[in-house]
Design a protein around this motif. Structure first.
Motif, PDB file in Angstrom:
ATOM      1  N   SER A 235      67.239  70.598  44.164  1.00 53.80           N
ATOM      2  CA  SER A 235      67.628  70.553  45.570  1.00 53.80           C
ATOM      3  C   SER A 235      68.770  69.567  45.786  1.00 53.80           C
ATOM      4  CB  SER A 235      66.420  70.149  46.422  1.00 53.80           C
ATOM      5  OG  SER A 235      66.784  69.957  47.777  1.00 53.80           O
ATOM      6  N   TRP A 236      68.667  68.395  45.159  1.00 52.12           N
ATOM      7  CA  TRP A 236      69.718  67.384  45.295  1.00 52.12           C
ATOM      8  C   TRP A 236      71.038  67.905  44.747  1.00 52.12           C
ATOM      9  CZ3 TRP A 236      72.823  64.752  41.847  1.00 52.12           C
ATOM     10  CH2 TRP A 236      73.474  63.605  42.321  1.00 52.12           C
ATOM     11  N   CYS A 237      71.016  68.544  43.581  1.00 45.52           N
ATOM     12  CA  CYS A 237      72.249  69.081  42.985  1.00 45.52           C
ATOM     13  C   CYS A 237      72.887  70.124  43.881  1.00 45.52           C
ATOM     14  CB  CYS A 237      71.954  69.666  41.600  1.00 45.52           C
ATOM     15  SG  CYS A 237      71.630  68.433  40.319  1.00 45.52           S
ATOM     16  N   ALA A 238      72.060  70.934  44.534  1.00 42.31           N
ATOM     17  CA  ALA A 238      72.590  71.944  45.446  1.00 42.31           C
ATOM     18  C   ALA A 238      73.290  71.269  46.633  1.00 42.31           C
ATOM     19  CB  ALA A 238      71.477  72.864  45.930  1.00 42.31           C
ATOM     20  N   GLN A 239      72.710  70.185  47.144  1.00 35.98           N
ATOM     21  CA  GLN A 239      73.333  69.458  48.252  1.00 35.98           C
ATOM     22  C   GLN A 239      74.667  68.845  47.810  1.00 35.98           C
ATOM     23  OE1 GLN A 239      70.611  66.758  50.567  1.00 35.98           O
ATOM     24  NE2 GLN A 239      69.078  67.508  49.134  1.00 35.98           N
ATOM     25  N   ILE A 240      74.672  68.255  46.624  1.00 37.88           N
ATOM     26  CA  ILE A 240      75.894  67.622  46.122  1.00 37.88           C
ATOM     27  C   ILE A 240      76.986  68.669  45.894  1.00 37.88           C
ATOM     28  CG2 ILE A 240      76.904  66.338  44.193  1.00 37.88           C
ATOM     29  CD1 ILE A 240      75.097  64.698  46.104  1.00 37.88           C
ATOM     30  N   ALA A 241      76.592  69.822  45.352  1.00 34.21           N
ATOM     31  CA  ALA A 241      77.569  70.879  45.107  1.00 34.21           C
ATOM     32  C   ALA A 241      78.190  71.372  46.400  1.00 34.21           C
ATOM     33  CB  ALA A 241      76.901  72.033  44.359  1.00 34.21           C
ATOM     34  N   GLU A 242      77.386  71.477  47.441  1.00 28.84           N
ATOM     35  CA  GLU A 242      77.918  71.913  48.733  1.00 28.84           C
ATOM     36  C   GLU A 242      78.885  70.882  49.295  1.00 28.84           C
ATOM     37  OE1 GLU A 242      78.836  74.068  52.013  1.00 28.84           O
ATOM     38  OE2 GLU A 242      77.821  74.704  50.175  1.00 28.84           O
TER      39      GLU A 242
ATOM     40  N   PHE B 268      80.969  64.014  38.791  1.00 27.78           N
ATOM     41  CA  PHE B 268      80.037  64.515  37.780  1.00 27.78           C
ATOM     42  C   PHE B 268      78.624  64.047  38.084  1.00 27.78           C
ATOM     43  CE2 PHE B 268      81.674  60.547  35.870  1.00 27.78           C
ATOM     44  CZ  PHE B 268      80.526  59.912  35.414  1.00 27.78           C
ATOM     45  N   VAL B 269      77.652  64.901  37.741  1.00 29.66           N
ATOM     46  CA  VAL B 269      76.239  64.578  37.941  1.00 29.66           C
ATOM     47  C   VAL B 269      75.533  64.719  36.607  1.00 29.66           C
ATOM     48  CG1 VAL B 269      76.272  65.266  40.354  1.00 29.66           C
ATOM     49  CG2 VAL B 269      75.605  66.932  38.618  1.00 29.66           C
ATOM     50  N   ILE B 270      74.565  63.824  36.374  1.00 25.03           N
ATOM     51  CA  ILE B 270      73.856  63.806  35.104  1.00 25.03           C
ATOM     52  C   ILE B 270      72.356  63.791  35.391  1.00 25.03           C
ATOM     53  CG2 ILE B 270      73.566  62.612  32.912  1.00 25.03           C
ATOM     54  CD1 ILE B 270      76.289  61.425  33.204  1.00 25.03           C
ATOM     55  N   PRO B 271      71.737  64.966  35.486  1.00 27.68           N
ATOM     56  CA  PRO B 271      70.291  65.024  35.702  1.00 27.68           C
ATOM     57  C   PRO B 271      69.541  64.902  34.373  1.00 27.68           C
ATOM     58  CG  PRO B 271      71.181  67.242  35.654  1.00 27.68           C
ATOM     59  CD  PRO B 271      72.358  66.304  35.439  1.00 27.68           C
ATOM     60  N   SER B 272      68.230  64.952  34.422  1.00 28.44           N
ATOM     61  CA  SER B 272      67.456  64.976  33.187  1.00 28.44           C
ATOM     62  C   SER B 272      67.657  66.326  32.497  1.00 28.44           C
ATOM     63  CB  SER B 272      65.976  64.725  33.467  1.00 28.44           C
ATOM     64  OG  SER B 272      65.453  65.717  34.338  1.00 28.44           O
ATOM     65  N   PHE B 273      67.333  66.383  31.210  1.00 25.15           N
ATOM     66  CA  PHE B 273      67.612  67.590  30.429  1.00 25.15           C
ATOM     67  C   PHE B 273      67.064  68.881  31.046  1.00 25.15           C
ATOM     68  CE2 PHE B 273      68.046  64.740  26.517  1.00 25.15           C
ATOM     69  CZ  PHE B 273      69.424  64.858  26.492  1.00 25.15           C
ATOM     70  N   PRO B 274      65.784  68.913  31.506  1.00 25.30           N
ATOM     71  CA  PRO B 274      65.276  70.190  32.031  1.00 25.30           C
ATOM     72  C   PRO B 274      66.017  70.699  33.261  1.00 25.30           C
ATOM     73  CG  PRO B 274      63.457  68.713  31.498  1.00 25.30           C
ATOM     74  CD  PRO B 274      64.721  67.894  31.449  1.00 25.30           C
ATOM     75  N   SER B 275      66.672  69.795  33.991  1.00 23.55           N
ATOM     76  CA  SER B 275      67.341  70.190  35.235  1.00 23.55           C
ATOM     77  C   SER B 275      68.810  70.525  35.047  1.00 23.55           C
ATOM     78  CB  SER B 275      67.188  69.076  36.279  1.00 23.55           C
ATOM     79  OG  SER B 275      65.827  68.848  36.576  1.00 23.55           O
TER      80      SER B 275
ATOM     81  N   ALA C  44      71.428  72.503  37.652  1.00 28.06           N
ATOM     82  CA  ALA C  44      72.644  71.852  38.132  1.00 28.06           C
ATOM     83  C   ALA C  44      73.864  72.711  37.851  1.00 28.06           C
ATOM     84  CB  ALA C  44      72.789  70.483  37.474  1.00 28.06           C
ATOM     85  N   LEU C  45      73.923  73.272  36.662  1.00 25.41           N
ATOM     86  CA  LEU C  45      75.054  74.119  36.301  1.00 25.41           C
ATOM     87  C   LEU C  45      75.125  75.371  37.163  1.00 25.41           C
ATOM     88  CD1 LEU C  45      74.774  73.778  32.433  1.00 25.41           C
ATOM     89  CD2 LEU C  45      76.759  73.111  33.784  1.00 25.41           C
ATOM     90  N   ALA C  46      73.969  75.879  37.575  1.00 26.30           N
ATOM     91  CA  ALA C  46      73.930  77.113  38.367  1.00 26.30           C
ATOM     92  C   ALA C  46      74.581  76.936  39.729  1.00 26.30           C
ATOM     93  CB  ALA C  46      72.479  77.573  38.529  1.00 26.30           C
ATOM     94  N   VAL C  47      74.587  75.703  40.250  1.00 27.00           N
ATOM     95  CA  VAL C  47      75.148  75.484  41.586  1.00 27.00           C
ATOM     96  C   VAL C  47      76.464  74.713  41.547  1.00 27.00           C
ATOM     97  CG1 VAL C  47      72.890  75.551  42.684  1.00 27.00           C
ATOM     98  CG2 VAL C  47      73.809  73.346  41.928  1.00 27.00           C
TER      99      VAL C  47
ATOM    100  N   ASP D 234      83.084  74.991  40.365  1.00 29.32           N
ATOM    101  CA  ASP D 234      84.231  74.269  39.807  1.00 29.32           C
ATOM    102  C   ASP D 234      84.371  72.857  40.362  1.00 29.32           C
ATOM    103  OD1 ASP D 234      84.987  76.524  38.326  1.00 29.32           O
ATOM    104  OD2 ASP D 234      86.176  77.324  39.993  1.00 29.32           O
ATOM    105  N   ALA D 235      83.544  72.505  41.340  1.00 32.56           N
ATOM    106  CA  ALA D 235      83.738  71.238  42.029  1.00 32.56           C
ATOM    107  C   ALA D 235      82.944  70.086  41.423  1.00 32.56           C
ATOM    108  CB  ALA D 235      83.355  71.383  43.505  1.00 32.56           C
ATOM    109  N   VAL D 236      81.972  70.389  40.560  1.00 33.76           N
ATOM    110  CA  VAL D 236      81.117  69.351  39.996  1.00 33.76           C
ATOM    111  C   VAL D 236      81.005  69.553  38.488  1.00 33.76           C
ATOM    112  CG1 VAL D 236      78.842  68.253  40.022  1.00 33.76           C
ATOM    113  CG2 VAL D 236      79.749  69.271  42.126  1.00 33.76           C
TER     114      VAL D 236
END
Length: 269
Positions: free
Chosen positions: A26-33, A51-58, A62-65, A68-70
Motif C-alpha cells: 500500500s505504501w509503495c502504491a502511494q509513493i508511486a502515485e 528509489f524505494v527499498i522494501p523487504s525482499f517479499p515486497s 513495489a515493481l508492479a506499481v 518509470d518514476a520510482v
C-alpha cells in the motif's frame, strides 16, 4: 534515458523490516502515485531520482506499481550470483526482477550480522557486476570531528570498491553517509557536521576518476526539512522511519525541487 539535468538529486527510502507485506504494498502504491505526478520526479528529465527499498517479499509488489518514476531496490544481496547459499538472494536475481539499486554495508548489517569489510567489498562487486547501483552505506562509529569522520568514510569507500577496481568493473555508485551514532537517533547529526563531512567526501569522489559521477546522499535520522539545510553539500537524502508517512516523502520532494541546480553534473539512470 533523456537528457540528464545539470544536477541530479537522489531521494531514497529503506523500509527495513518495519512493514507487513500488505502495508508495504500500500505504501509503495502511494509513493508511486506521488512520484508520477510530482514535478521533481515526473518525466524522463526530472531532476530527482526516487528509489524505494522494501523487504525482499515486497519487491515484486513495489515493481508492479513503480512505473518509470520510482526505482526499486533490495536491502542486501549475496556475494555470489548462484549456488548453494540457503537463504541468500543474489544480485543476479534482483536485477532479473527489475531492481536498479541495492543497499550494501549498512551499519546494522555490519553490527548485527558481522559483515566485515571484505564482505562489503564482495557485495559491492556483486552489485556492480549485475548492473545494480550499490547504495554504499558508510559512516564513523563514534562521534568525531568532521575531518576524522570524513577520513574514516573515505577509507571505507576505497575498501568497499577494492575488489571492483581490481576486476575493472564500475558503474553508478550512491554513497550513503550515515554516522552510525546518528542512526535511529531522535535528531540527526548537526547540519554543520553533515555538510563538512560530505564536502570532504565529495572532494575525494571528484578526485577519483572512477567516482567523479558518484552521488553522496545523507541518511542517519534524515527527515523532512533536512535537505533544505544541507542541500548545497549533498546529492540527496536516504530516509528511514520519517518516510513511513507517504506525505513526508512528498515534502522532501518539494524541498529537492526548490534547491538550486548547482554543482557538476552527476550520472543518472
Amino acid at each position: 534515458m533523456g537528457t540528464v539535468p545539470e544536477r541530479t538529486l537522489w531521494v531514497g527510502v529503506s523500509l527495513k523490516m518495519y512493514f507487513s507485506h500488505a502495508r508495504a504494498a500500500s505504501w509503495c502504491a502511494q509513493i508511486a502515485e506521488i512520484a508520477r505526478t510530482h514535478p521533481a520526479t515526473a518525466g524522463p528529465d526530472a531532476p530527482v531520482k526516487l528509489f524505494v527499498i522494501p523487504s525482499f517479499p515486497s519487491i515484486p509488489a513495489a515493481l508492479a506499481v513503480a512505473g518509470d518514476a520510482v526505482l526499486v531496490g533490495g536491502q542486501d544481496l549475496a556475494t555470489e550470483d548462484v549456488g548453494a547459499y540457503t537463504g541468500e538472494v543474489s544480485g543476479a536475481e534482483l536485477a532479473e526482477l527489475g531492481c536498479r539499486v541495492v543497499e550494501v554495508g549498512h551499519a546494522e548489517r555490519r553490527r548485527l550480522f558481522g559483515e566485515t569489510e571484505d564482505v562489503v567489498a564482495a557485495k559491492t562487486l556483486a552489485a556492480l557486476r549485475n548492473r545494480l547501483a550499490p547504495v554504499l552505506c558508510i559512516g564513523e562509529a563514534d562521534v568525531a570531528d568532521p575531518e576524522a569522520a570524513a577520513a574514516e568514510c573515505i577509507r571505507q569507500i576505497d575498501s568497499a570498491l577494492s575488489l571492483a577496481r581490481e576486476s575493472g568493473i564500475g558503474g553508478q555508485i550512491i554513497v550513503a553517509y550515515e554516522p552510525h551514532w546518528a542512526i535511529g537517533a531522535a535528531i540527526p547529526a548537526s547540519d554543520e557536521h553533515i555538510r563538512r563531512v560530505c564536502m570532504l567526501i565529495r572532494a575525494h569522489l571528484d578526485a577519483s576518476s572512477d567516482l567523479s559521477q558518484a552521488a553522496i546522499i545523507y541518511g542517519g535520522s534524515a527527515g523532512p526539512g533536512l535537505l533544505t539545510s544541507i542541500g548545497d553539500s549533498v546529492d540527496g537524502v536516504f530516509l528511514g522511519r520519517f518516510a513511513h508517512d507517504a506525505s513526508a516523502v512528498r515534502s522532501v520532494l518539494d524541498e529537492a525541487l526548490a534547491l538550486p541546480a548547482a554543482g557538476s553534473p552527476r550520472a543518472a539512470f
